[in-house]
Design a protein around this motif. Structure first.
Motif, PDB file in Angstrom:
ATOM      1  N   MET A  36      43.938  42.154  43.324  1.00  0.00           N
ATOM      2  CA  MET A  36      45.397  42.166  43.316  1.00  0.00           C
ATOM      3  C   MET A  36      45.865  40.772  42.908  1.00  0.00           C
ATOM      4  SD  MET A  36      45.599  45.260  44.201  1.00  0.00           S
ATOM      5  CE  MET A  36      47.386  45.254  43.970  1.00  0.00           C
ATOM      6  N   ARG A  37      46.884  40.716  42.053  1.00  0.00           N
ATOM      7  CA  ARG A  37      47.326  39.423  41.537  1.00  0.00           C
ATOM      8  C   ARG A  37      48.852  39.381  41.483  1.00  0.00           C
ATOM      9  NH1 ARG A  37      47.828  36.800  36.181  1.00  0.00           N
ATOM     10  NH2 ARG A  37      47.108  34.641  36.366  1.00  0.00           N
ATOM     11  N   GLY A  38      49.436  38.299  41.956  1.00  0.00           N
ATOM     12  CA  GLY A  38      50.883  38.185  41.910  1.00  0.00           C
ATOM     13  C   GLY A  38      51.417  37.221  42.953  1.00  0.00           C
ATOM     14  N   LEU A  39      52.698  36.938  42.869  1.00  0.00           N
ATOM     15  CA  LEU A  39      53.348  36.015  43.796  1.00  0.00           C
ATOM     16  C   LEU A  39      53.469  36.626  45.189  1.00  0.00           C
ATOM     17  CD1 LEU A  39      56.143  34.672  41.433  1.00  0.00           C
ATOM     18  CD2 LEU A  39      54.318  33.299  42.465  1.00  0.00           C
ATOM     19  N   ILE A 101      38.674  46.075  47.252  1.00  0.00           N
ATOM     20  CA  ILE A 101      39.986  45.536  46.881  1.00  0.00           C
ATOM     21  C   ILE A 101      40.134  44.171  47.528  1.00  0.00           C
ATOM     22  CG2 ILE A 101      42.469  45.941  46.858  1.00  0.00           C
ATOM     23  CD1 ILE A 101      41.776  48.884  47.645  1.00  0.00           C
ATOM     24  N   LEU A 102      40.484  43.173  46.740  1.00  0.00           N
ATOM     25  CA  LEU A 102      40.698  41.827  47.252  1.00  0.00           C
ATOM     26  C   LEU A 102      42.170  41.469  47.066  1.00  0.00           C
ATOM     27  CD1 LEU A 102      39.340  39.473  48.605  1.00  0.00           C
ATOM     28  CD2 LEU A 102      38.632  38.615  46.383  1.00  0.00           C
ATOM     29  N   ASP A 103      42.875  41.315  48.179  1.00  0.00           N
ATOM     30  CA  ASP A 103      44.316  41.067  48.169  1.00  0.00           C
ATOM     31  C   ASP A 103      44.592  39.573  48.322  1.00  0.00           C
ATOM     32  OD1 ASP A 103      47.040  41.304  48.264  1.00  0.00           O
ATOM     33  OD2 ASP A 103      47.119  42.152  50.283  1.00  0.00           O
ATOM     34  N   ASP A 104      45.031  38.951  47.239  1.00  0.00           N
ATOM     35  CA  ASP A 104      45.338  37.517  47.227  1.00  0.00           C
ATOM     36  C   ASP A 104      46.230  37.263  46.008  1.00  0.00           C
ATOM     37  OD1 ASP A 104      45.352  34.858  47.906  1.00  0.00           O
ATOM     38  OD2 ASP A 104      43.264  34.467  47.383  1.00  0.00           O
ATOM     39  N   THR A 105      46.754  36.056  45.870  1.00  0.00           N
ATOM     40  CA  THR A 105      47.590  35.750  44.703  1.00  0.00           C
ATOM     41  C   THR A 105      46.771  35.662  43.425  1.00  0.00           C
ATOM     42  OG1 THR A 105      47.377  33.403  45.242  1.00  0.00           O
ATOM     43  CG2 THR A 105      49.371  34.542  46.012  1.00  0.00           C
ATOM     44  N   HIS A 106      45.538  35.139  43.513  1.00  0.00           N
ATOM     45  CA  HIS A 106      44.639  35.006  42.371  1.00  0.00           C
ATOM     46  C   HIS A 106      45.307  34.325  41.178  1.00  0.00           C
ATOM     47  CE1 HIS A 106      42.407  38.441  44.442  1.00  0.00           C
ATOM     48  NE2 HIS A 106      41.615  37.375  44.498  1.00  0.00           N
ATOM     49  N   HIS A 107      45.883  33.175  41.468  1.00  0.00           N
ATOM     50  CA  HIS A 107      46.566  32.410  40.418  1.00  0.00           C
ATOM     51  C   HIS A 107      45.703  31.288  39.858  1.00  0.00           C
ATOM     52  CE1 HIS A 107      47.282  30.191  44.186  1.00  0.00           C
ATOM     53  NE2 HIS A 107      47.205  29.111  43.419  1.00  0.00           N
ATOM     54  N   PRO A 160      54.499  29.724  37.290  1.00  0.00           N
ATOM     55  CA  PRO A 160      53.964  29.558  35.923  1.00  0.00           C
ATOM     56  C   PRO A 160      52.532  30.057  35.764  1.00  0.00           C
ATOM     57  CG  PRO A 160      55.153  27.592  36.600  1.00  0.00           C
ATOM     58  CD  PRO A 160      55.026  28.450  37.825  1.00  0.00           C
ATOM     59  N   THR A 161      51.750  29.992  36.831  1.00  0.00           N
ATOM     60  CA  THR A 161      50.348  30.428  36.743  1.00  0.00           C
ATOM     61  C   THR A 161      50.221  31.946  36.734  1.00  0.00           C
ATOM     62  OG1 THR A 161      50.063  30.392  39.150  1.00  0.00           O
ATOM     63  CG2 THR A 161      49.587  28.356  37.955  1.00  0.00           C
ATOM     64  N   LEU A 162      51.304  32.654  37.075  1.00  0.00           N
ATOM     65  CA  LEU A 162      51.248  34.106  37.196  1.00  0.00           C
ATOM     66  C   LEU A 162      52.169  34.834  36.213  1.00  0.00           C
ATOM     67  CD1 LEU A 162      51.165  34.159  41.075  1.00  0.00           C
ATOM     68  CD2 LEU A 162      49.344  35.003  39.599  1.00  0.00           C
ATOM     69  N   GLU A 163      52.855  34.093  35.367  1.00  0.00           N
ATOM     70  CA  GLU A 163      53.781  34.706  34.417  1.00  0.00           C
ATOM     71  C   GLU A 163      53.054  35.308  33.214  1.00  0.00           C
ATOM     72  OE1 GLU A 163      58.049  32.531  34.482  1.00  0.00           O
ATOM     73  OE2 GLU A 163      56.385  31.253  33.860  1.00  0.00           O
ATOM     74  N   LYS A 164      51.947  34.709  32.838  1.00  0.00           N
ATOM     75  CA  LYS A 164      51.243  35.122  31.632  1.00  0.00           C
ATOM     76  C   LYS A 164      50.097  36.069  31.965  1.00  0.00           C
ATOM     77  CE  LYS A 164      49.716  32.996  27.302  1.00  0.00           C
ATOM     78  NZ  LYS A 164      49.367  31.727  26.633  1.00  0.00           N
ATOM     79  N   ASP A 165      49.882  37.055  31.089  1.00  0.00           N
ATOM     80  CA  ASP A 165      48.772  37.991  31.281  1.00  0.00           C
ATOM     81  C   ASP A 165      47.443  37.239  31.282  1.00  0.00           C
ATOM     82  OD1 ASP A 165      50.338  40.232  31.455  1.00  0.00           O
ATOM     83  OD2 ASP A 165      50.209  40.711  29.326  1.00  0.00           O
ATOM     84  N   PHE A 166      46.532  37.697  32.125  1.00  0.00           N
ATOM     85  CA  PHE A 166      45.202  37.108  32.192  1.00  0.00           C
ATOM     86  C   PHE A 166      44.290  37.916  31.278  1.00  0.00           C
ATOM     87  CE2 PHE A 166      41.072  36.101  33.866  1.00  0.00           C
ATOM     88  CZ  PHE A 166      41.192  34.768  34.240  1.00  0.00           C
ATOM     89  N   LEU A 167      43.884  37.329  30.159  1.00  0.00           N
ATOM     90  CA  LEU A 167      43.101  38.054  29.160  1.00  0.00           C
ATOM     91  C   LEU A 167      41.602  37.908  29.406  1.00  0.00           C
ATOM     92  CD1 LEU A 167      45.103  37.364  25.890  1.00  0.00           C
ATOM     93  CD2 LEU A 167      45.222  39.328  27.409  1.00  0.00           C
TER      94      LEU A 167
END
Length: 402
Positions: A36-39, A101-107, A160-167
Motif C-alpha cells: 500500500m502506498r500513499g500519504l 499486504i504491507l500497509d505503510d506510506t512507502h515513499h 512530492p515523494t508520492l505524487e509521481k507514479d513509481f515505475l
C-alpha cells in the motif's frame, strides 16, 4: 464495509483483485506482496483491510501503524523497521500466507528497494496499490484525516515523494505459482524429450558438442527467471523513453493487478535460450506496446505481439532479453515461407511436432495450447535475479491445457 468507506472507495475505483472473479481466483494461487502506498489519511488502511477480508483464508496484513512507525520523511537504515521486517521475514519463511499486504506510506526508495529484495528472495511478485480517494493528495484535508496528527508542513514534505507514479524495471504478466510450477515441469519434459531425439543428437555442433556426445539440456540452460513472466514493456524505472506515457495509458491502468490467462502455442530452444511462445488475445494486445518488436529488430516488419514469450532458461552469460529475439528469428523464417524441417513428434504433456530451422533452432508446435494464469503488474527489483532450472521433484503433475 461501512457506508462511508463505500463512498471513499467507489466500486469502479477498486482494484481488480477485489472485484474481478478471475483475478481473485488467480491471486489465490499466486504469491503476491501488496505494498500500500500513499500519504497518511489517504485511505490505504481501509483498502488494505478490504483486501484482507476478501482473502482472509490465505492473507496476512502487516501494518507499520501497529509497530508505531510514524510516517515522516525517513530512510530504511533506521531501527524502527526491525520488528516489522522480522514479522515480514517470518511470514515469508514459514509461508504463512500467499498474499501479504504491507500497509505503510512507502515513499522512500531505499526502503522500497529492501522490500523488493525480500520479495524476490522468497519468489513473491509485487503489486503496488494506491487509494483513489479524492483527497489522497490534498494535504489540507489529510491534516484532519490522519490519526498521527501530522502537521500541514509535515504532509507537504511527504507529498512530492508520492505524487509521481513509481515505475518498474518492466511491466508484464507474472504467472500464478501453481501455473508457474506446472510450466517449469513442462519445460523440463520438453528439454528431456528434445535431448533424446535422434535428430537432435545428430545436430549438436551448434551447442558446442560433437556428434554422438550426450548433452544435458537442463544443465546447459542452467538459469531461469526467479518468477516466470511475459514482459510487456521495459521501462528501466522510467529511464526508457515513453515509459511514463505507457504507464498512464487507460488500458494499462485498468490492467494493473488484473488476472489474465496466457495461451502458449509453442516451445522453442536455440543454443542461447529456451522459451515459450505466447499468443496474445485482443485484450492483451491493448497493453502490448506497438514498438515492442521494433525495439530489437528495427528493420523488420513483424506482427504486433509476435515477440510475446516466457523465458524458461538461458545458457551461461546469455541475458533473458535474447529469448524474445530468438523467437522473432523463428517468426521471420516463417514469414519468408520456411516452416522448418519436420523431425519427429513429442508425446505427453508436451505433445506436438518438432521442426528444425538450422543453427540449432528447434521449435515444438504444441498439439494443444497450454493455458497459464497470470497477474499483470511490474517487476520493481534489481535486474538479473535468476534461479537454477528445477527437476521434476516437487512440481505439479498436471497442466491446464486447451
Amino acid at each position: 464495509m461501512s457506508s462511508q468507506a463505500s463512498k471513499d472507495h467507489p466500486e469502479g475505483q477498486k482494484p481488480p483483485l477485489l472485484v474481478d472473479d478471475h483475478t481473485v481466483a488467480t491471486v489465490r494461487d499466486s504469491r503476491i506482496l501488496v505494498l500500500m502506498r500513499g500519504l497518511p489519511g489517504s485511505g490505504k488502511t481501509t483498502l488494505a483491510k478490504d483486501i484482507e477480508k476478501k482473502y482472509k483464508d490465505s492473507c496476512r496484513l502487516i501494518s507499520a501503524d501497529v509497530h508505531d512507525i510514524k510516517p515522516v520523511a525517513r530512510g530504511a537504515s533506521g531501527g524502527e523497521y526491525a520488528k516489522l521486517d522480522d514479522e515480514l521475514s517470518t511470514c515469508f519463511e514459514k509461508r504463512e500466507a500467499n498474499l501479504v499486504i504491507l500497509d505503510d506510506t512507502h515513499h522512500d526508495r531505499e526502503r522500497l528497494d529492501k522490500l523488493f529484495d525480500m520479495a524476490n528472495a522468497y519468489h513473491f511478485s509485487v503489486v503496488i496499490l494506491e487509494p483513489k480517494t479524492p483527497w489522497r493528495l490534498d494535504c489540507a484535508q489529510l491534516k484532519d484525516r490522519n490519526h498521527w496528527k501530522l502537521s500541514l508542513e509535515e504532509l507537504k514534505n511527504l507529498r512530492p515523494t508520492l505524487e509521481k507514479d513509481f515505475l518498474p524495471l518492466y511491466f508484464g504478466w507474472f504467472l500464478a505459482k501453481r501455473d508457474e510450477d506446472c510450466l517449469r515441469k513442462t519445460s523440463h519434459e520438453f528439454l528431456e524429450q528434445l535431448g533424446n531425439l535422434k535428430a537432435f543428437k545428430k545436430r549438436l555442433q551448434a551447442y558446442g558438442c560433437e556428434d554422438k556426445q550426450k548433452l544435458d539440456l537442463l544443465k546447459y540452460f542452467g538459469k531461469s527467471p526467479n518468477i516466470l513472466h511475459c514482459t510487456a514493456k521495459f521501462c528501466d524505472y522510467g529511464k526508457v523513453l515513453g515509459s511514463e506515457e505507457y504507464a498512464q495509458q487507460e488500458a494499462v491502468k485498468k490492467a494493473y493487478s488484473r488476472g489474465y490467462t496466457l495461451h502458449i502455442s509453442a516451445l522453442f530452444a536455440t543454443p542461447r535460450t529456451v522459451g515459450a511462445q505466447v499468443e496474445l488475445t485482443a485484450d492483451q494486445l491493448l497493453i502490448w506496446p506497438p514498438d515492442a518488436e521494433k525495439e530489437v529488430m528495427p528493420k523488420d516488419i513483424l506482427p504486433r505481439g509476435s515477440r510475446a514469450h516466457i523465458t524458461l532458461g538461458t545458457a551461461t552469460d546469455v541475458q533473458d532479453v535474447q529469448t524474445g529475439i530468438d523467437l522473432l528469428e523463428f517468426v521471420k523464417l516463417q514469414q519468408s515461407g520456411r516452416e522448418g524441417e519436420s523431425l519427429g513428434e513429442l508425446t505427453g504433456t508436451v505433445a506436438g511436432k518438432v521442426s528444425y530451422y538450422d543453427n540449432g533452432m528447434w521449435l515444438l508446435n504444441l498439439s494443444r495450447k497450454i493455458e497459464v494464469r497470470s497477474i499483470f503488474s511490474g517487476y520493481y527489483g534489481k535486474p538479473g535475479v535468476q534461479v537454477p532450472l528445477r527437476g521434476k521433484k516437487g512440481l505439479l503433475n498436471q497442466c491446464q491445457i486447451m
